[in-house]
Design an enzyme around this catalytic site. Structure first.
Site, PDB file in Angstrom:
ATOM      1  N   ASN A 221       0.844  -1.199   0.000  1.00  0.00           N
ATOM      2  CA  ASN A 221       0.000   0.000   0.000  1.00  0.00           C
ATOM      3  C   ASN A 221       0.876   1.244   0.000  1.00  0.00           C
ATOM      4  OD1 ASN A 221       0.481   0.839   2.869  1.00  0.00           O
ATOM      5  ND2 ASN A 221      -0.306  -1.229   3.179  1.00  0.00           N
ATOM      6  N   PRO A 316      -3.142 -11.879  10.090  1.00  0.00           N
ATOM      7  CA  PRO A 316      -3.508 -11.618  11.497  1.00  0.00           C
ATOM      8  C   PRO A 316      -3.713 -10.123  11.712  1.00  0.00           C
ATOM      9  CG  PRO A 316      -1.145 -12.061  11.287  1.00  0.00           C
ATOM     10  CD  PRO A 316      -1.762 -12.337   9.944  1.00  0.00           C
ATOM     11  N   LYS A 348     -13.736   0.703  15.324  1.00  0.00           N
ATOM     12  CA  LYS A 348     -12.489  -0.084  15.423  1.00  0.00           C
ATOM     13  C   LYS A 348     -11.907  -0.002  16.832  1.00  0.00           C
ATOM     14  CE  LYS A 348     -11.196   0.188  10.588  1.00  0.00           C
ATOM     15  NZ  LYS A 348     -10.346   0.774   9.564  1.00  0.00           N
ATOM     16  N   LYS A 352     -11.362  -3.378  18.814  1.00  0.00           N
ATOM     17  CA  LYS A 352      -9.989  -3.799  19.157  1.00  0.00           C
ATOM     18  C   LYS A 352      -9.644  -3.519  20.625  1.00  0.00           C
ATOM     19  CE  LYS A 352      -8.585  -3.270  14.334  1.00  0.00           C
ATOM     20  NZ  LYS A 352      -7.525  -3.339  13.349  1.00  0.00           N
TER      21      LYS A 352
HETATM   22  O1  C5P Z   1      -6.652  -1.490   8.870  1.00  0.00           O
HETATM   23  P1  C5P Z   1      -7.387  -0.888  10.042  1.00  0.00           P
HETATM   24  O2  C5P Z   1      -8.038   0.405   9.728  1.00  0.00           O
HETATM   25  O3  C5P Z   1      -8.268  -1.858  10.764  1.00  0.00           O
HETATM   26  O4  C5P Z   1      -6.218  -0.497  11.085  1.00  0.00           O
HETATM   27  C1  C5P Z   1      -6.529  -0.028  12.357  1.00  0.00           C
HETATM   28  C2  C5P Z   1      -5.388  -0.346  13.267  1.00  0.00           C
HETATM   29  O5  C5P Z   1      -5.135  -1.739  13.297  1.00  0.00           O
HETATM   30  C3  C5P Z   1      -4.051   0.282  12.880  1.00  0.00           C
HETATM   31  O6  C5P Z   1      -3.485   0.746  14.079  1.00  0.00           O
HETATM   32  C4  C5P Z   1      -3.251  -0.845  12.273  1.00  0.00           C
HETATM   33  O7  C5P Z   1      -1.862  -0.706  12.532  1.00  0.00           O
HETATM   34  C5  C5P Z   1      -3.808  -2.061  12.989  1.00  0.00           C
HETATM   35  N1  C5P Z   1      -3.832  -3.281  12.151  1.00  0.00           N
HETATM   36  C6  C5P Z   1      -3.047  -4.354  12.505  1.00  0.00           C
HETATM   37  N2  C5P Z   1      -3.100  -5.516  11.760  1.00  0.00           N
HETATM   38  C7  C5P Z   1      -3.900  -5.597  10.686  1.00  0.00           C
HETATM   39  C8  C5P Z   1      -4.687  -4.502  10.296  1.00  0.00           C
HETATM   40  C9  C5P Z   1      -4.624  -3.357  11.051  1.00  0.00           C
HETATM   41  O8  C5P Z   1      -2.315  -4.294  13.486  1.00  0.00           O
HETATM   42  N3  C5P Z   1      -3.915  -6.709   9.974  1.00  0.00           N
END
Ligand code: C5P
Length: 406
Positions: A221, A316, A348, A352
């Protein structure tokens, strides 16, 4: 404005701090006499170095009288027994403040030019540097000056001001030096912030991940890693012990305690899990790929005359793995969104189980040097308006430190 001497004296610890005051050629140099006086009154030892141009505006004698220390102006001064005044001076102080910092001196700093005592000791320094720019508004706005300032910000040099107002030349605009009282306060705040996260161990993930499709291609990305690297720098400045786990970026390795280079999400997870039990704060800035190819092709995939379908498998979620494990560290997430920023970021945060989520628009965040952040925690929303990422990073670290106050 009167100087906040009492505040200044109280807010520094009893340990004597050493400031090197660098004065360059600008009319605001006369105001710096007041700063030198205030600093010398408190628990600060002040060394003064002046450029030739500064000596046109105010005499070294003024600063010698106010600080009680000799003023240095010459790279070749023979009073230093080793003829290395630039090394001696830069090693004998805890912080350097350049006030006023002229456009010319800013240009020299940006390009590593060392042609007099002050510029040489700045290049040779092993301590933080704060600058208080002062110049005519047109000189300030000139793209050359703005380019140089951007370089300095990226190099971690802190800028105090300038402010807008009437200038010595009679014009009105941006370029007035911040008043001496605020400069004294800026030094105080700077020292306080250096202790914000002392004895804390912080792990930060940054940059993109790269999921190989075949030996030459992959899924990745546009993340540049700039925000995560800036946070690592701000955490070091705040006295923390910092581990930076970074996906592939084009950035220079910052001065952290430990740097771990990884490629894929699984590698990033392994690096994180290796150290997480000893970590106090985990800041997950990396743009981790949510998917990887189910089976990497051992050989380069050949072009055929038909479409190609890749099967993707879920990666993951590193942050969620850490945050939902027993006894997690203080976890901070970053949500870069293209729509419904706050709703998505908040969802989120809850999913999380994060005490703090940082929301930002993907188009603002990705690849740029500036960003706007919204911090979401149990107390509500805190907006950090658009600013260079290093400044945002310092504010974020300050905010995080409030969770650790007794
Ligand atoms: O991709 P997303 O918007 O869900 O990311 C939110 C948070 O989760 C970010 O802090 C990102 O570093 C973390 N993340 C992660 N592993 C993933 C996807 C996202 O640790 N596979």
């Amino acid at each position: 404005m009167t100087l906040h001497k009492t505040f200044f004296r109280q807010s520094l610890s009893n340990e004597k701090k050493r400031v090197l005051l660098g004065i360059t050629g600008g009319i605001a140099a006369y105001k710096v006499a007041e700063l030198a006086h205030t600093l010398s009154q408190g628990v600060v030892t002040v060394q003064t170095v002046m450029t030739q141009a500064a000596c046109q505006f105010i005499t070294p004698l003024t600063f010698q009288s106010l600080t009680g220390n000799p003023v240095h102006t010459d790279l070749w001064e023979s009073s230093a027994s080793n003829f290395m005044a630039h090394i001696n001076l830069s090693r004998e102080v805890d912080v350097i403040m350049i006030a006023p910092a002229s456009a010319d001196f800013i240009a020299k700093l940006a390009h590593g030019i060392a042609d007099d005592l002050l510029s040489t000791l700045c290049l040779a320094r092993n301590c933080p540097l704060l600058i208080a720019p002062a110049m005519n508004r047109q000189m300030w706005e000139n793209p050359a000056t703005q380019r140089n300032l951007a370089i300095l910000r990226n190099d971690g040099i802190r800028m105090i001001g300038p402010v807008s107002g009437i200038q010595a030349c009679g014009e009105v605009g941006m370029g007035r030096m911040v008043e001496p009282a605020e400069l004294a306060e800026a030094i105080t705040v700077f020292w306080q912030n250096r202790c914000l996260l002392i004895n804390k161990k912080i792990m930060i993930t940054a940059g993109p991940t790269f999921e190989a499709i075949d030996p030459v291609r992959g899924l990745t990305n546009k993340s540049s890693g700039k925000m995560g690297y800036a946070i690592a720098q701000a955490a070091v400045e705040a006295g923390a012990s910092v581990t930076l786990v970074s996906g592939p970026t084009g950035l220079a390795m910052p001065a952290v305690d430990k740097f771990v280079a990884v490629i894929s999400a699984n590698e990033m997870l392994a690096a994180v899990q290796h150290e997480i039990p000893s970590v106090d704060i985990f800041i997950s800035v990396a743009a981790v790929s949510d998917y990887r190819v189910a089976a990497m092709n051992a050989q380069k995939i050949k072009r055929n005359n038909h479409n190609l379908t890749l099967e993707l498998t879920l990666n993951p979620d590193i942050l969620m793995t850490v945050a939902t494990a027993p006894n997690p560290p203080f976890c901070v997430g970053f949500a870069a969104e293209t729509e419904n920023l706050l709703e998505n970021a908040q969802a989120k945060r809850i999913k999380k189980k994060l005490p703090l989520m940082v929301a930002n628009w993907a188009h603002n965040a990705i690849g740029s040097d500036e960003n706007e952040l919204i911090l979401l925690d149990d107390t509500g929303e805190h907006v950090l308006p658009r600013a260079p990422k290093i400044e945002q990073a310092r504010h974020l670290i300050e905010h995080i430190s409030t969770f650790f106050k007794q």
